[in-house]
Design a protein around this motif. Sequence first.
Motif, short mmCIF file in Angstrom:
data_model
loop_
_atom_site.label_atom_id
_atom_site.label_comp_id
_atom_site.label_asym_id
_atom_site.label_seq_id
_atom_site.Cartn_x
_atom_site.Cartn_y
_atom_site.Cartn_z
N LEU A 244 9.13 14.44 -7.19
CA LEU A 244 10.25 13.47 -7.82
C LEU A 244 9.43 12.09 -8.27
N LEU A 245 8.38 11.62 -8.27
CA LEU A 245 7.86 10.23 -8.52
C LEU A 245 6.71 10.47 -9.42
N LYS A 246 6.38 11.81 -9.77
CA LYS A 246 4.94 11.94 -10.66
C LYS A 246 5.67 11.85 -12.29
N THR A 247 4.86 11.15 -12.89
CA THR A 247 4.92 10.95 -14.36
C THR A 247 3.80 11.46 -15.34
N LYS A 248 4.02 11.21 -16.29
CA LYS A 248 2.74 11.89 -17.45
C LYS A 248 1.57 10.58 -16.96
N ALA A 249 2.17 9.22 -16.93
CA ALA A 249 1.18 8.27 -16.78
C ALA A 249 0.56 8.09 -15.24
N ASP A 250 1.68 8.47 -14.51
CA ASP A 250 1.05 8.64 -13.06
C ASP A 250 1.19 10.01 -12.44
N TYR A 283 18.20 -0.10 -17.24
CA TYR A 283 17.07 -0.33 -18.21
C TYR A 283 16.67 1.14 -18.85
N PHE A 284 17.11 2.08 -18.35
CA PHE A 284 16.88 3.54 -18.80
C PHE A 284 17.83 4.12 -19.87
N GLY A 285 17.28 4.67 -20.92
CA GLY A 285 18.23 5.27 -21.80
C GLY A 285 18.02 6.88 -22.03
N ASN A 286 19.03 7.38 -22.73
CA ASN A 286 19.16 8.90 -22.87
C ASN A 286 19.17 9.82 -21.68
N ALA A 287 20.05 9.25 -20.86
CA ALA A 287 20.50 10.22 -19.78
C ALA A 287 21.14 11.34 -20.21
N GLU A 288 21.84 11.32 -21.23
CA GLU A 288 22.66 12.41 -21.77
C GLU A 288 22.00 13.62 -22.09
N THR A 289 20.60 13.67 -22.30
CA THR A 289 19.66 14.79 -22.42
C THR A 289 19.44 15.60 -21.39
N VAL A 290 19.82 14.95 -20.16
CA VAL A 290 19.48 15.78 -18.81
C VAL A 290 20.78 16.68 -18.77
N TRP A 313 15.06 -0.72 -24.38
CA TRP A 313 13.74 -0.46 -24.04
C TRP A 313 12.94 0.72 -24.18
N GLU A 314 13.89 1.89 -24.39
CA GLU A 314 13.32 3.08 -24.54
C GLU A 314 12.63 3.19 -25.83
N SER A 315 13.00 2.18 -27.02
CA SER A 315 12.74 2.34 -28.09
C SER A 315 11.21 1.86 -28.13
N PHE A 316 10.61 1.19 -27.39
CA PHE A 316 9.19 0.53 -27.01
C PHE A 316 8.14 1.26 -26.20
N ASP A 317 8.97 1.85 -25.13
CA ASP A 317 8.06 2.32 -24.06
C ASP A 317 8.85 3.83 -23.61
N PRO A 318 7.97 4.76 -23.51
CA PRO A 318 8.64 6.14 -23.25
C PRO A 318 9.03 6.14 -21.88
N ARG A 319 8.56 5.36 -20.97
CA ARG A 319 8.79 5.40 -19.57
C ARG A 319 10.33 5.06 -19.25
N PHE A 320 10.74 4.43 -20.15
CA PHE A 320 12.35 4.11 -20.10
C PHE A 320 13.23 5.21 -20.96
N ASP A 321 12.50 6.09 -21.24
CA ASP A 321 13.35 7.03 -22.06
C ASP A 321 13.46 8.16 -21.21
N ILE A 322 14.64 8.65 -20.59
CA ILE A 322 14.69 9.85 -19.55
C ILE A 322 14.45 10.99 -20.23
N GLN A 324 11.89 11.40 -22.16
CA GLN A 324 10.60 11.67 -22.24
C GLN A 324 9.80 11.64 -20.83
N GLU A 325 10.69 11.05 -19.91
CA GLU A 325 10.08 10.62 -18.67
C GLU A 325 11.14 10.62 -17.59
#
Length: 683
Positions: A244-250, A283-290, A313-322, A324-325
């Motif tokens: 539940l906590l794993k991401t591409k960066a981590d 701080y997180f965007g694009n939840a509607e994609t889920v 913020w999701e425009s600058f860092d993919p970790r804030f784009d649900i 993508q992450e």
Amino acid sequence: MSPKPLALFVKHDGQSARAALTCEYKCGNACFHEVPNTSDGEYFGDIVARLNRRGLIKGGAAVVLGVGAVSVLAACGDDSADTGSATGSPGTGTGFTAVAPNKEDALVVPEGYEQSVLIRWGDAVIEGAPAFDFDKQSPAAAAVQFGYNCDFAGLLPIDGQADKYLLVVSHEYSTEPMMFRGYNKDAPTREQFDIALASHGLSVVEVHGQSGSGQLKPAFGKYNRRITATSEFEVKGPAAGSALLKTKADPTGAKVLGTLNNCSGGVTPWGTVLSGEENFNQYFGNAETVTEPDAAKRLKRYGIEGAGSERKWESFDPRFDIAQESNEVNRFGYVVEINPWDATSVPVKHTSMGRFKHEAATVHVTGDGSVVAYSGDDERFDYMYKFVSTKKVQSGVGASAMRHNMTILDEGTLYVAKLTGDHAAEIDGSGKVPNGGFTGKGQWIALLETGADGKGKSLVEGMSAEEVAVFTRLAGDKVGATKMDRPEDFETNPKTGKVYVALTNNTKRGEEGKAGPDEANPRKLNKNGQVLELTDNHTGTDFTWSLLLVCGDPTAADTYFSGFDKAKVSPISCPDNLAFDPYGNLWISTDGNALKSNDGLFSVVLDGPDRGETKQFLTVPRGGETCGPIVTEKQVIVCVQHPGESDDATTDKPLSNWPDGGTTQPRPSVAVVWKKNGGRIGV
């Protein structure tokens, strides 16, 4: 190092005086969104109403359901609460003349007191940091300067150095329209994003007392440090390494970059600082994609839905784009712990204490060394929690003791509260005081056990340990926890061991389709909030409770001050943070005063014939919020958050010029107040 630290005016949600601008950037417009808690958990008021209809309650005698036998506990039991060295009568009064409600653009303090600004947004934290220039900010400068919107403050004495301390302050959020000229919320720049990241987190600053007064001034020292939204954190507890906590960066799921929306917190007896990650959802965007139903439900329960975020913020860092992450959002919403005595240490996120909008985390140590950490979930109709450690506190100030004590919050049991009222049949939503006052009993329901190996055991049917740790709100829903009116700060009285909870407000209480009033939350459309007093069996599962204050205009029928003469109290609205002075008096700071005057700091007497006496000690400048109060024998310290925030204000036409005056921009700051004659605070 010592192991004993010292301890706008537009309507928000139809009632509060918070500016819409503050709502947007502080909490993501939480009160303008649908209530996230749509669970079917029953309220005691609902049960009583049903029993009344069935004729099972007669003569006003309520039936207590589902909590078992609960006894009234002695104030401290065998907890041996530290009585400190103060010699005043505990909790029996404060010697100042109350400040009148006002709308001044100033920090207004009682007659006979002095004040100064300790540190402001942009002041240097790290030696060599550039001087602050509102029009020439940079990410590099912001990372070594005092951050934005200060909230919690902790003051820790430096061992062996008289009148020298570490001041640890959290920076809850950034308000970009107040930070940058011509800010375009629809198209922020990369530099503005990076400055905002650096303006979050915490600051550790050495401060020195000044001879002959209570004034404090910042200094450069080896402990000075900035922690930001890009600093590395270690994840510990049942969710560490979880899928539940794993991401591409981590891919380990055990290392997180940054901490967000750090609201109130606490100082531990072993000399570390706890900070609650509160409104992280915004701080997180694009939840509607889920679209997967269970995943979408989990996001919605945490107030995460819709398309792009307000901050972008999701425009600058993919970790804030649900989109993508999807897991990055699961890595925020925890209690974090930092060791301010080691500027190279990696802070920790404690998943054993659950994930929700932690307003704070405050620690009480029982007589046998067990640690109890209390925390509220600052959302309408959400819950109160506590964590009881398995390990005991190890005394001493050496490295070995610190290593041991830094693991205490990773082994133990997480509980959620369920309350019942003694006079539930008398509660009609008007705020009318029942015969005998607002009183009741309660039960702590166990949700999660964490063992010595960091592995968890779920105590909630149908949820794994990792799910309880990450989706704690859903676990509280399943066990029928009591839905409260925005439970925020908890504080334990160092004299008596009783626990106090600030319940800020809930103007949705009693609306159609929402939960109605109950004895602990006795008013419909509650715009002013209340303060709850618990006599807790700290390491056990039972407690009794009463309402200390039902806040608002004292001339209104729906207010209550523990029976004290309401003609002799200050108006108080929207209690937020709590603190104790060395004598056992309670101090309350407010956020969003619904009585149309500036927020402030209030003292409350808890014992003796004046129990309930409430007096305003100070007010903060226009548009500001009072945060992080510390009350010692020598000074009162407050964080002044978002001064000048208003829907009509701009950087070219500010509402406030505090603290520097003239035509300057308002700057969130920490202020210190002391008696002119050097006398003691709180007596």
